[in-house]
Design an enzyme around this catalytic site. Sequence first.
Site, short mmCIF file in Angstrom:
data_model
loop_
_atom_site.label_atom_id
_atom_site.label_comp_id
_atom_site.label_asym_id
_atom_site.label_seq_id
_atom_site.Cartn_x
_atom_site.Cartn_y
_atom_site.Cartn_z
N CYS A 245 0.87 -1.18 0.00
CA CYS A 245 0.00 0.00 0.00
C CYS A 245 0.91 1.23 0.00
O CYS A 245 2.11 1.10 -0.27
CB CYS A 245 -1.00 -0.03 1.16
SG CYS A 245 -0.30 0.12 2.82
C1 RB5 Z 1 -4.12 5.21 0.64
O1 RB5 Z 1 -4.09 6.56 0.32
C2 RB5 Z 1 -3.22 4.93 1.80
O2 RB5 Z 1 -3.83 5.31 2.98
C3 RB5 Z 1 -2.84 3.47 1.83
O3 RB5 Z 1 -2.21 3.11 0.65
C4 RB5 Z 1 -1.88 3.06 2.93
O4 RB5 Z 1 -0.76 3.87 2.94
C5 RB5 Z 1 -2.45 2.89 4.25
O5 RB5 Z 1 -1.73 2.59 5.21
#
Ligand code: RB5
Length: 160
Positions: free
Chosen positions: A65
């Site tokens: 993420c």
């Molecule tokens: C998405 O914008 C972001 O919050 C996600 O990719 C991640 O970093 C969450 O921990």
Amino acid sequence: MKIAIGADHGGFYLKETIASFLKQLGHEVIDVGTDNDAPVDYPDYARAVSREVLDNGAERGILICGSGVGACVAANKIPGIRAAMCHDSFSARQGIEDDNVNVLCLGARIIGPELAKDVVRIWLASSFSGAERHVRRLAKVNEIEKEYMNNESGVKTHEQ
Ligand code: RB5
């Protein structure tokens, strides 16, 4: 090795890079998405990767993420998953040798593609040591998981 990989929109481009890298290394890659950079929710991909690991024969999973944090938090809610965010070689190696991590989490907004490849390569080349002290500690981790799963609300209270 059969490896499941998934990412939210924040991790999409790094997922593409890592999935290609894994294939180059000769691994079988199960890509659970996402398939573009349109906003999605990282818990959905944590669930999908974890399911491949727990139920569908993937030996390990990789979750990406933006920061690596959300995916890691979500994956660790799933019994049987030991997820860790590793952005360095020491954590990647020791996370497997000592803690038998089965899902590696990466933050695409933190780590560049070349370091991410190094981390993945080292993580995949490492294996659980099986040392008695680590087996004992992981058994205690499993006990914590069971203890909280047995509580219907899922929330441990002071009275319990
Ligand atoms: C998405 O914008 C972001 O919050 C996600 O990719 C991640 O970093 C969450 O921990």
